[in-house]
Write a protein that holds these residues in place. Structure first.
Motif, PDB file in Angstrom:
ATOM      1  N   ARG A 198     -88.408 -84.621 -82.722  1.00 50.35           N
ATOM      2  CA  ARG A 198     -88.345 -84.001 -84.156  1.00 50.35           C
ATOM      3  C   ARG A 198     -87.549 -84.987 -85.208  1.00 50.35           C
ATOM      4  NH1 ARG A 198     -86.371 -79.902 -80.554  1.00 50.35           N
ATOM      5  NH2 ARG A 198     -84.214 -80.584 -80.692  1.00 50.35           N
ATOM      6  N   ALA A 199     -86.723 -85.662 -84.856  1.00 51.84           N
ATOM      7  CA  ALA A 199     -86.154 -86.668 -85.948  1.00 51.84           C
ATOM      8  C   ALA A 199     -87.444 -87.575 -86.358  1.00 51.84           C
ATOM      9  CB  ALA A 199     -85.241 -87.719 -85.094  1.00 51.84           C
ATOM     10  N   LEU A 200     -88.151 -88.041 -85.531  1.00 53.07           N
ATOM     11  CA  LEU A 200     -89.423 -88.843 -85.979  1.00 53.07           C
ATOM     12  C   LEU A 200     -90.437 -88.035 -86.722  1.00 53.07           C
ATOM     13  CD1 LEU A 200     -89.795 -91.392 -83.089  1.00 53.07           C
ATOM     14  CD2 LEU A 200     -88.925 -91.655 -85.300  1.00 53.07           C
ATOM     15  N   GLY A 201     -90.303 -86.863 -86.652  1.00 57.30           N
ATOM     16  CA  GLY A 201     -91.379 -85.641 -87.227  1.00 57.30           C
ATOM     17  C   GLY A 201     -92.796 -85.847 -86.592  1.00 57.30           C
ATOM     18  N   ILE A 202     -92.508 -85.810 -85.172  1.00 61.49           N
ATOM     19  CA  ILE A 202     -93.566 -85.949 -84.218  1.00 61.49           C
ATOM     20  C   ILE A 202     -93.720 -84.407 -83.719  1.00 61.49           C
ATOM     21  CG2 ILE A 202     -94.452 -86.373 -81.987  1.00 61.49           C
ATOM     22  CD1 ILE A 202     -93.311 -89.188 -82.293  1.00 61.49           C
ATOM     23  N   SER A 203     -95.077 -83.900 -84.147  1.00 66.54           N
ATOM     24  CA  SER A 203     -95.507 -82.563 -83.769  1.00 66.54           C
ATOM     25  C   SER A 203     -96.298 -82.812 -82.474  1.00 66.54           C
ATOM     26  CB  SER A 203     -95.818 -81.798 -84.626  1.00 66.54           C
ATOM     27  OG  SER A 203     -97.095 -82.390 -85.105  1.00 66.54           O
ATOM     28  N   ALA A 204     -96.612 -81.582 -81.534  1.00 75.32           N
ATOM     29  CA  ALA A 204     -97.343 -81.471 -80.571  1.00 75.32           C
ATOM     30  C   ALA A 204     -98.853 -81.736 -80.988  1.00 75.32           C
ATOM     31  CB  ALA A 204     -97.054 -80.109 -79.726  1.00 75.32           C
TER      32      ALA A 204
END
Lengths: 197, 384
Positions: free
Chosen positions: B319-325
């Motif tokens: 989430r901190a890196l803005g990575i989504s599934a």
């Protein structure tokens, strides 16, 4: 209620039973109004066994459909019907017709009952096409004919009726016949408008 | 068509398949309709025509519609027989049986839809490979690269594995919520081709890995059906091979090494951030990428366990890196597209489609609504 609403609903003031297809029951359950509709129409609402078997879940909360139907039956909001020999003959004719004129079990059972008794509430368009083409003695209603009957407006008023329609659309994903689209569209827009105030 | 016009042998065979799909014995069915077992056998073999009321009772017992049994275009297959005969038969708990039944239903549905719409799936099956004696890792890597080359993928991460598998290989892929213990199922039948069912209750990275795993079965053990259980240990050499294939297919060694070098080129250290970004780039889980790097000896063995023990919070870091599934696929499932088209053409009713696709009425309506309005079906003129 205005005269436009009255002219759209085809339901009359008779007391003969109406056989309900799954496509309609889902919408009435979604609107939470099965008991209401039965009370206002004051006529038997009958669900063939085959339709009852298709109602696996309450569309409002995914709870068990059989339990819900049993409760409605106990409250005498609905009756569950086993096909007679004559209706079975119609049923087998409809389910074994050459594709694309064949129907699923629930649709076939509803139409089979209506062929001998006169009234069916079916939204499903293929079933309606076959009913209109081959069985023009059957009086066909839709979910909206039941939800927006003159009786419903008279007993419960515009707000309650419109709330039932909105729930049938948003929860049950009710299909809207062409003649009702303008009415339902403006009803849904007025809900959006109220929400933004 | 009236029921009497259906060949009793054809009808009997359909009833037999429906009974076995329901997991019932002949004695159970015979008792339900009030006949002897030999009479039920005669019905199934076509020696005695089933009566209307018996047909109705049997349909109800088998949880299948009468229309489904009688419909001339319905497809009747028995994938479960393969699971019963194969090595997987001892793995079947009720969760697996339910999943196999569902795969059977969906496979039959898609073949019927294709037939009615005149859109048969083109089959471009690569030849089945035999697992040779010797080290499995190299064989698995070689086979994965061979398949990637055949598909024109090079070493790039796979963006949409479902479309790739469906359109380029002719494998049918279905997604449904299953019991959590089941990751996926694969089966091959000559009438249907290869098909797999993937559990949507699992995280998307897990779904992608399961698809790659089942693809491995398709490549090497095509005629042996498979049920992938969550946290399953690889009990056989074939299972170990297929798991290695899946990893190599999704994360080719050369590509992973190259990206790893990019991160560490100027003497930099390799951090959990890099690991997350690398996993995301290949559409796999943090754990899968960490273990891949351990396997390639780019990270120390036990790195994942060490990070876990340190309390590294993977989801929070993502989430901190803005990575989504990742997207498992970028377009609606093919079976849904076919169902919507068949509905709009008036070939099947809502009730029939719900029965074919094991959906409830609202679920089906949601799919019909999501795939757009009538203008999408207006004919476009084709240049001759």
């Amino acid at each position: 209620m205005n005269s436009t609403m009255k002219s759209l609903s085809k339901i009359d003031s008779g007391n003969s039973p109406v056989f309900l297809d799954t496509s309609v029951v889902i919408n009435l359950l979604a609107a939470g109004c099965m008991e209401t509709i039965q009370a206002t129409l004051n006529r038997p609402l009958i669900i063939p066994e085959e339709v009852a078997g298709e109602l696996t879940h309450d569309p409002r909360d995914n709870s068990d459909g059989r339990t819900l139907l049993a409760k409605l039956k106990q409250q005498e909001a609905i009756a569950i019907h086993q096909l007679t020999d004559e209706q079975l003959a119609h049923f087998f004719s409809l389910v074994s017709a050459e594709s694309p004129d064949d129907l699923g079990d629930g649709e076939a059972a509803t139409l089979a009952c209506a062929i001998s008794h006169g009234n069916a509430a079916i939204d499903e368009r293929k079933a309606r096409r076959i009913a209109v083409r081959d069985h023009n003695n059957v009086m066909l209603f839709s979910s909206l004919d039941l939800l927006c009957s003159p009786h419903a407006y008279k007993f419960y008023g515009v707000e309650v009726v419109e709330d039932m329609v909105r729930k049938a659309v948003t929860i049950g994903r009710m299909r809207i016949p062409p003649e009702w689209r303008s009415f339902v569209a403006s009803l849904m827009m007025s809900a959006v408008g109220s929400a933004h105030k | 068509m009236m029921i009497e016009s259906i060949d009793p042998q054809v009808l009997g065979e359909r009833l037999r398949i429906a009974r076995t799909n329901a997991g019932l014995k002949q004695e159970d069915a015979a008792k339900a309709v009030g006949v002897s077992r030999p009479t039920l056998v005669a019905i199934e073999q076509g020696g005695r025509r089933v009566k209307n009321d018996e047909l109705k009772t049997l349909a109800s017992l088998y949880s299948i519609g009468v229309n489904q049994i009688l419909r001339s275009t319905a497809v009747h297959i028995d994938l479960q027989a393969k699971f019963r005969k194969g090595e997987t038969k001892d793995q079947s708990g009720s969760a697996a049986e339910d999943a196999i039944r569902l795969l059977n239903q969906l496979a039959a549905a898609i073949v019927e839809l294709e037939g009615r719409l005149g859109q048969r799936q083109q089959a471009h099956f690569p030849p089945e490979k035999t697992i040779q004696p010797g080290p499995l890792e190299e064989q698995a890597e070689d086979l994965a690269l061979e398949l990637r080359h055949r598909l024109g993928l090079g070493l790039a991460p796979i963006v949409d594995i479902v479309s790739l598998v469906e359109l380029e290989l002719g494998v049918r892929v279905f997604f449904r919520p299953l019991h959590y213990s089941i990751s996926g199922i694969f089966a091959y039948d000559p009438a249907v081709g290869p098909c797999m069912l993937i559990n949507t209750c699992h995280p998307k990275e897990r779904q992608i890995l399961t698809i790659a795993h089942e693809l491995g079965h398709f490549m090497c053990t095509r005629n042996s059906p498979d049920v992938v259980h969550e946290n399953e240990r690889e009990a056989t050499r074939e299972e170990r091979f297929v798991s290695l294939f899946a990893v190599s297919f999704l994360m080719p060694a050369a590509a992973v090494r190259g990206r790893f070098r990019d991160f560490t080129a100027s003497g930099g250290s390799f951090t959990p951030r890099n690991l997350l970004l690398l996993a995301h780039a290949f559409g796999v889980s943090f754990e899968a990428m960490t273990r891949r790097l351990e396997g390639l000896k780019l990270l120390k063995q036990g790195t994942f366990e060490s990070l876990k023990d340190r309390g590294f919070a993977i989801e929070a870091a993502k989430r901190a890196l803005g990575i989504s599934a990742p997207d498992v696929q970028t377009s609606p499932p093919r079976i849904t597209l076919l169902a919507v088209e068949a509905y709009k053409k008036g070939i099947f009713s809502e009730g029939q489609l719900c029965s074919m696709l094991a959906l409830d009425r609202v679920q089906l309506r949601e799919q019909l609504d999501q795939l757009g309005g009538d203008e999408l079906d207006d004919e476009i003129s084709i240049q001759n």
